[in-house]
Design an enzyme around this catalytic site. Sequence first.
Site, short mmCIF file in Angstrom:
data_model
loop_
_atom_site.label_atom_id
_atom_site.label_comp_id
_atom_site.label_asym_id
_atom_site.label_seq_id
_atom_site.Cartn_x
_atom_site.Cartn_y
_atom_site.Cartn_z
N TRP A 123 0.84 -1.20 0.00
CA TRP A 123 0.00 0.00 0.00
C TRP A 123 0.87 1.26 0.00
CZ3 TRP A 123 -0.19 4.05 3.46
CH2 TRP A 123 -1.25 4.93 3.35
N HIS A 124 2.05 1.16 0.69
CA HIS A 124 2.90 2.35 0.81
C HIS A 124 3.52 2.76 -0.52
CE1 HIS A 124 2.54 1.58 5.10
NE2 HIS A 124 2.92 2.82 5.28
N GLY A 125 3.68 1.83 -1.45
CA GLY A 125 4.26 2.23 -2.72
C GLY A 125 4.59 1.03 -3.59
#
Lengths: 474, 352
Positions: free
Chosen positions: A323-325
């Site tokens: 989700w962060h990248g």
Amino acid sequence: MLFCTKEYLFFLTAVFVLYWSMPWHRLRVWLLLAASFTFYAAWSRELACIVCGSTIVDYLIARGMEVTPSRRRKKLLLIASLAMNLGLLCYFKYANFFLHSLQDALNAMGASVAFPTLSVILPIGISFYTFEAINYTVDVYRGKIPAEQSLPSFMLFILFFPHLVAGPIVRARDFLPQVRRPKRWSWPRIDLGLWLIFLGLFKKLAIADRMALIADPIFADPGRFDTGACWMAMVAFALQVYCDFSGYSDMALGSAHLFGYKLVVNFHLPFLAVNIGDFWRRWHISLSTWLRDYLFIPLGGSRGSGWFTARNLLITMGLGGLWHGANWNYVLWGLLQGVLLIIHRAFAIWCRTKPRLDAALQSFWGTTLRIAVTFLTFCLSLVVFRPPSVHATGVMFTRLFNSTDGLPAPLHTQAFVLTFLMVALAHCAGASRGWKRWSLRLPAPVKGLAYASVLTMALILGPGATKAFIYFQF
Amino acid sequence: MSRRRQHRCTVLWVAAAFVALQAVLAVAVDGWLPEVRDPEYAAKERRLRERLAELPGRPLVLVLGSSRTAHGLYPALISGKPTDDQPLVFNFSFPGCGPFLQRVCFERLRAAGIKPDMLFIEVMPAFFNLQRSDLLDQSMLDGARLSWQELGLLARYAEEPLTPLRRYAVGRCLPAYRYQAELRERVGLDTYHAWANPQAAAEAIDPYGWHYAQGQCPPDKRQALTELAHRQYDEFYLDFRLAEGPAQALRDLLTRARGEGIRAALVLMPEATAFRNLYVPAARAGLMTFLNGVVSDFGVPLIDAEDWVSDDAFYDGHHMLPLGAAQFTIRFGQVLAEMEKMSHPASRKVEE
């Protein structure tokens, strides 16, 4: 339009004055909606239209779910909503990542393929508003909340500018009732809102951006620096990422309070966490509770065997990392968090069989040790999170654990030590009930001077060119 | 006090306290912290004092000018050493320093008790040319560097000094924002290791006030910088309309110097051929009429050094590389040696 810029100050002031000069609640909702669209369109009008479009579709799908009696049709509508939201997220954020990863994997197996790189602009905040939209449609499907009847109210839930680009991830059941409720001017809210904005500015400008002066050059090329500098950069990045994101969250909460809205608290003294599970209950709370409610529990949570729970933790945290990248570093980092949670879970079960050890760990010194170990573990895990590649992570770990010569850190040690002590003291004060009682009783002039001093210090300590918030890229 | 009233008071006190804090900081910056207000000047004055302490009793030759002089005069080549009795030449020039700031620097030095024996004043033609709606002397002036008194001085030379006034206002209304780097420097928070000092390039000033540039400039960079310089300055070579304010500032500076018994000279700094050839005859004539008038009114010499330096010794056609600085400084030293009467300084350099 960053929260810590003059543009945002003018924007917020203008919206604030207009908002409170309007006597009608519905008109205020429309004003906030227009302001939120303007806020997002300042980056990209086209992407703002896409966000609005997907929001309208979610609104219609939820209305459809509510009126249809068929369970199967409800499910189909939910799948359509999830497919649209996750499809947009995957296309904009992960398409190139998946294509390149597939290409690398095929090439490693002997094939010779070259996929084109898609020319895609990542819509800012897509990870945040996608999760908000999902929690809404899932909750409507589950019958936990009714579908919102008013389109402007629903659009404001997704587009409300304080939380639009970097959270906190708000829940429909918390926010939509607030939109319906007419707002009255409230001095306590204005007071709290201002304090949160000043505090957030201080965290961002005086701490996060200053710590970036240490962390950025060292993480960019750790091979040039000595071991001490690498350790300093690792802790500096922990302070940076905390103050950057919690500073943003504070400013988001503060801005929302100015309009009479309350967003969820996103951080609660995370560096006082006594174990990694506790850490995730204090760090990015709106994301970790979302992952718990909409991923971990639907997967089965901890209701099965130890292996089953471990599998669920790994899946949840791995996807949380992704989700962060769109980078393998983030996936590795998420999996590492999952492993740490599994280890902690096993250790906690084992400790229950050792009452003396358990009692020692619960004592003051035991608690201090647990806090220190948790903090250090988190810092070390950031070495996986921060560098631009897996290779750079390896270089950083080598530097950390093999005493090597090289350049010292860019800033002298005292600037770093002072900042570290400031954050530590703030955590201790935040945890102290006496401090809270005392600060509530402070006379207005003293509080006013304290607020003004914090703002002045933020202005003085902020490096000239403000860096973008780290979580904007997520 | 009710809870509501207490919160209202807090909000009002925040505004009052913030204004008060900024006001205190503004007064401090204006009156007591000149090194925060104008760190560039403070660094030069500090270096000058160090040289005066090293070479006591030597005649002091000060050169006031713009970035052309700041980069072009390398006084260490001609300044006195402890073993001889040559005059101490100090480059007191700054980027963007026009007639008004030259006047301010002179007054600050006198107020600090520093009295030169001879003053060389660069006359950069563009500063005296009313070719644009905004005077170059004002558009390049950072009003936040000035004190309240100096702002009063500015009013004498400019009818509508909007740009410097706006910068002054920002500096005084929000000093915590405008002087953030200077304040951090003052309290020692921005202590970088030498390799990482972002200020290093900006503070590349040698002990005699010379702003040294890199020895070489790659051709592509040189071309880009030259094009930029032409975009900035070409219009000033096409016509000359005398700007009264800067001209008056120069005249007042010369009057002040004469009143103090300080000999003065005017200098036209070197330019590359491409710039010199740009002059329209009428523009050149207008400039020379003005300068000749000043020369005859004050009896000061005009050193025309425009063609002293070869074209390859500039990095953008008017700022000199170290090679150009050496060429210019050697000739400047010869001219200085010819301008005798400097060998018997009457006054002490730093007045008690």
